[in-house]
Design an enzyme around this catalytic site. Structure first.
Site, PDB file in Angstrom:
ATOM      1  N   GLU A   1     -48.458  34.297 -32.577  1.00 28.23           N
ATOM      2  CA  GLU A   1     -47.460  35.218 -32.024  1.00 28.23           C
ATOM      3  C   GLU A   1     -46.553  35.742 -33.129  1.00 28.23           C
ATOM      4  OE1 GLU A   1     -46.741  37.031 -29.791  1.00 28.23           O
ATOM      5  OE2 GLU A   1     -46.659  36.173 -27.795  1.00 28.23           O
ATOM      6  N   ASP A   2     -46.095  36.960 -32.968  1.00 32.53           N
ATOM      7  CA  ASP A   2     -45.106  37.485 -33.910  1.00 32.53           C
ATOM      8  C   ASP A   2     -43.745  36.848 -33.657  1.00 32.53           C
ATOM      9  OD1 ASP A   2     -45.120  38.733 -31.463  1.00 32.53           O
ATOM     10  OD2 ASP A   2     -44.602  40.709 -32.201  1.00 32.53           O
TER      11      ASP A   2
ATOM     12  N   ASP B   1     -39.603  34.109 -28.107  1.00 23.61           N
ATOM     13  CA  ASP B   1     -38.298  34.581 -27.633  1.00 23.61           C
ATOM     14  C   ASP B   1     -37.894  33.724 -26.427  1.00 23.61           C
ATOM     15  OD1 ASP B   1     -36.133  36.142 -26.878  1.00 23.61           O
ATOM     16  OD2 ASP B   1     -37.149  38.039 -27.066  1.00 23.61           O
TER      17      ASP B   1
ATOM     18  N   PHE C   1     -32.057  42.353 -31.936  1.00 23.87           N
ATOM     19  CA  PHE C   1     -33.303  43.054 -31.627  1.00 23.87           C
ATOM     20  C   PHE C   1     -33.994  43.418 -32.930  1.00 23.87           C
ATOM     21  CE2 PHE C   1     -36.283  46.165 -30.296  1.00 23.87           C
ATOM     22  CZ  PHE C   1     -36.632  45.779 -29.010  1.00 23.87           C
TER      23      PHE C   1
ATOM     24  N   ARG D   1     -43.774  49.484 -35.686  1.00 22.76           N
ATOM     25  CA  ARG D   1     -44.675  48.353 -35.935  1.00 22.76           C
ATOM     26  C   ARG D   1     -45.162  48.342 -37.380  1.00 22.76           C
ATOM     27  NH1 ARG D   1     -46.000  45.954 -30.923  1.00 22.76           N
ATOM     28  NH2 ARG D   1     -46.282  47.397 -29.207  1.00 22.76           N
TER      29      ARG D   1
END
Ligand code: PRP
Length: 190
Positions: free
Chosen positions: A99-100, A103, A153, A166
């Site tokens: 996963e990037d 969260d 964010f 991206r």
């Protein structure tokens, strides 16, 4: 009300590279002599996975999953729905979910549960970024985590805002810029 946003580098590319190498070294050490199967979670993880796989000195295969998330911002009833499943069985394999960002944890909690039912030999989680302050699922943690970040964010290196950014090489925080009045000064909100 902020109308435009500017980018502020939060994790520069050199640090990303160092962390990716460090994670790859740990995976290589932990699974020495074995095969690992990386499962990337589309779309955000594609950049991290592409760099990670080239730093792992083992026999490696790759597959992808995609999910849609609802209600993540508001409460713990956020739902995750599978929109692309794996191409092949993971039974008996050393699976690493890639996963990037970790969260709320809802995505990885969902994926972990459905993948565990498929009887892999091992199931680990690699996440380049971790935002522990946003966690809703308390017992979700990454086995291989790159960088813990504050609740900002972030975009770049695979992460998007409305599908933009991206392709940035650095991970950047998206900072709201104040709306200006006709004199070029920030408007004051009452
Ligand atoms: C992001 C990120 C993770 C997920 C993490 O994906 O890539 O998959 O959110 O959040 P969570 O821990 O709160 O579940 P997103 O839904 O933005 O889709 P994308 O990867 O296609 O950008």
């Amino acid at each position: 009300m902020a109308k435009s946003q500017k980018l502020k580098v939060l994790v520069p590319r050199a640090e990303i590279r160092r962390k990716v190498r460090e994670i790859a070294r740990r995976i290589t050490r932990d699974f020495r002599g074995e095969h690992v199967h990386l499962v990337g979670v589309l779309k955000g993880a594609c950049v991290f996975l592409s760099d990670l796989i080239r730093e792992i000195d083992l026999e490696v295969s790759v597959d992808f999953m995609a999910v849609a998330s609802y209600g993540r911002e508001r409460n713990s009833s956020g739902q995750v729905k599978l929109i692309k499943d794996l191409d092949s069985s993971i039974e008996g394999m050393n699976v690493i979910l890639v996963e990037d960002i970790l969260d709320t944890g809802l995505t990885l909690d969902y994926l972990r549960r459905i993948l565990e039912e498929r009887r892999p030999k091992t199931l680990r989680i690699a996440a380049l970024l971790d935002k522990p302050s946003r966690r809703i699922v308390p017992d979700i943690r990454g086995d291989y985590v790159g960088i813990s970040i504050p609740n900002q964010f972030v975009v770049g290196y695979g992460l998007d805002f409305g599908e933009r950014y991206r392709n940035l090489k650095d991970i950047c925080a998206l900072v709201p810029e104040p709306e200006l009045n006709e004199h070029g000064h920030p408007k004051h909100t009452p």
